[in-house]
Design an enzyme around this catalytic site. Structure first.
Site, PDB file in Angstrom:
ATOM      1  N   ALA A   1       0.806  -1.219   0.000  1.00  0.00           N
ATOM      2  CA  ALA A   1       0.000   0.000   0.000  1.00  0.00           C
ATOM      3  C   ALA A   1       0.839   1.270   0.000  1.00  0.00           C
ATOM      4  O   ALA A   1       0.434   2.288  -0.570  1.00  0.00           O
ATOM      5  CB  ALA A   1      -0.951   0.002   1.191  1.00  0.00           C
TER       6      ALA A   1
ATOM      7  N   SER B   1      -3.127  -3.719   0.288  1.00  0.00           N
ATOM      8  CA  SER B   1      -1.937  -4.392   0.802  1.00  0.00           C
ATOM      9  C   SER B   1      -2.281  -5.824   1.175  1.00  0.00           C
ATOM     10  O   SER B   1      -3.268  -6.070   1.871  1.00  0.00           O
ATOM     11  CB  SER B   1      -1.395  -3.652   2.021  1.00  0.00           C
ATOM     12  OG  SER B   1      -0.248  -4.304   2.538  1.00  0.00           O
ATOM     13  N   ALA B   2      -1.455  -6.783   0.756  1.00  0.00           N
ATOM     14  CA  ALA B   2      -1.733  -8.198   1.018  1.00  0.00           C
ATOM     15  C   ALA B   2      -1.597  -8.541   2.488  1.00  0.00           C
ATOM     16  O   ALA B   2      -2.396  -9.313   3.032  1.00  0.00           O
ATOM     17  CB  ALA B   2      -0.797  -9.077   0.183  1.00  0.00           C
TER      18      ALA B   2
ATOM     19  N   THR C   1      10.240  -6.753 -12.333  1.00  0.00           N
ATOM     20  CA  THR C   1       9.797  -8.140 -12.404  1.00  0.00           C
ATOM     21  C   THR C   1       8.736  -8.414 -11.345  1.00  0.00           C
ATOM     22  O   THR C   1       8.918  -8.085 -10.171  1.00  0.00           O
ATOM     23  CB  THR C   1      10.986  -9.097 -12.199  1.00  0.00           C
ATOM     24  OG1 THR C   1      11.961  -8.846 -13.211  1.00  0.00           O
ATOM     25  CG2 THR C   1      10.543 -10.546 -12.273  1.00  0.00           C
TER      26      THR C   1
ATOM     27  N   CYS D   1       3.956   2.111  12.044  1.00  0.00           N
ATOM     28  CA  CYS D   1       4.940   2.958  11.363  1.00  0.00           C
ATOM     29  C   CYS D   1       5.435   4.098  12.240  1.00  0.00           C
ATOM     30  O   CYS D   1       6.395   4.779  11.892  1.00  0.00           O
ATOM     31  CB  CYS D   1       4.335   3.512  10.075  1.00  0.00           C
ATOM     32  SG  CYS D   1       3.888   2.235   8.890  1.00  0.00           S
TER      33      CYS D   1
END
Length: 394
Positions: free
Chosen positions: A70, A198-199, A239, A325
């Site tokens: 994210a 975000s995963a 990639t 964060c």
């Protein structure tokens, strides 16, 4: 140890890991290699993940751009739009309780000459759509308002904000890292033009994310922030992280199937935790709206108890006092301050973030641990002693 810090990150769902494993071993091809089976397998897996993500948020697979998470999605959305529309304006609107991934990007734009309006929020943590509309001017090129806050769980009036932005012809970006997979998100119904995902906030792997970019009605233009091989239709070179992308897709598929039932269960657990804490402890308060709130979030202030001391005393429970964060700083939460919470109360706040694998027994254990810790710390607090004796005056 009981883990109740699911806003910081979530554990990898075993089903997600199972989906990723083939692409960590035998199916190791580069999705951009189109001359052999290894590349075709990887490309097919990436395409399937685009469909899974798009299905969850009501988008088209071609509108999904893969990123590292994210934070990168926020950077690409905000900087990309600001640069692409620089000829039309230089004004960005956001709000005071955004994640640092948005606030710091906006600060960077200011250093480059842009103007940024940071909308205030109320005590409930919500933005006033009317104030947002009043802030839009002729040179406004983007509105960026998060879908749900990472500290107090406040769900913003996104649909109303999106409607106003659409009527005024201003692109609308939303950081939805905390919301996707937890509450229904539909980019068309909410009139969202760019959406960050975000995963690792939804039981997927770290290092994988996506940015939804609207392709039509209206089509949103972006300037790439990472140049190279022209991957992701030129919007994000590099990639592709195939195993991570597969994990993100599978995480979205699971959320799509189980979100309603899971959210209801987490809401019951959250309310159980709150009830136990309020029944045993005096002078505790909820931060943020309970009506417009993520189902797994509880942010509470415990008067006369420093959050850092409380977390240390709750040694068997993993919680936090705010965003991961900003956890290295001892300053009161900027989110709570922006909501009008006094510094003293903000320093006593704890964020409980429940998750998919938490049980009722774990919630009861966490509640008992917090109650014992608060009572013990208050016994040592001269401020609490004076308050109870009527000798403390503000």
């Amino acid at each position: 140890m009981v883990y109740l810090d699911h806003h910081a990150t979530t554990p990898l769902d075993p089903r997600v890991l199972a989906a990723m494993m083939p692409y960590l071993t035998g199916k190791f091809g580069n999705a951009a290699s189109r001359n052999h089976k290894f590349g075709w397998e990887a490309e097919q897996a990436v395409d399937e993940s685009r469909k899974q993500i798009a299905r969850l948020i009501g988008a088209s697979p071609r509108e999904i751009i893969f990123t590292s998470g994210a934070t990168e999605s926020d950077n690409l959305a905000i900087k990309g739009v600001a640069e692409a529309y620089a000829g039309q304006g230089d004004h960005v609107i956001t709000c005071a309780i955004e994640h640092k991934a948005v606030l710091d990007v906006c600060r960077k734009l200011e250093q480059r000459g842009a103007r940024v309006t940071r909308l205030p929020v109320g005590r409930d943590g919500l933005v006033d759509p009317g104030a947002m509309e009043a802030a839009i001017g002729e040179r406004t090129v983007l509105v960026s308002i998060m879908y749900a806050n990472n500290e107090v769980g406040a769900i913003q009036p996104v649909a109303e904000i999106g409607r106003i932005c659409r009527e005024r012809g201003v692109p609308f970006h939303s950081d939805a890292a905390q919301a996707v997979g937890k509450v229904p998100v539909n980019v068309d119904a909410d009139s969202i033009d760019l959406l960050s995902i975000s995963a690792h906030k939804m039981y997927g792997p770290k290092g994988a994310g996506a940015l939804y970019v609207r392709r039509r009605d209206p089509r949103v233009q972006l300037t790439a922030q990472m140049d190279g091989g022209g991957h992701e239709r030129g919007m994000r070179s590099g990639t592709l992280n195939v195993p991570g992308i597969v994990g993100l897709g599978e995480a979205c598929a699971i959320c799509g199937r189980e979100m309603d039932e899971e959210s209801a269960r987490l809401r019951r657990l959250r309310d159980r935790l709150r009830a136990k804490l309020e029944a045993e402890l005096e002078e505790v308060s909820i931060n943020g709206s309970m009506e417009h709130r993520l189902p797994h979030n509880l942010n509470m202030s415990f008067a006369y108890v420093e959050a850092e001391s409380l977390m240390m005393a709750m040694s068997g429970v993993a919680v936090s006092s705010g965003s991961a964060c900003t956890s290295a700083t001892m300053e009161p939460s900027y989110v709570l301050r922006a909501m009008g919470v006094a510094d003293d109360a903000a320093r006593t706040s704890i964020r409980f973030g429940l998750g998919r694998f938490n049980t009722e027994e774990e919630v009861d254990y966490a509640a008992a641990s917090a109650i014992e810790a608060v009572k013990s710390l208050r016994e040592l607090s001269p401020l609490y002693d004076m308050a109870k004796g009527g000798k403390w005056f503000k």
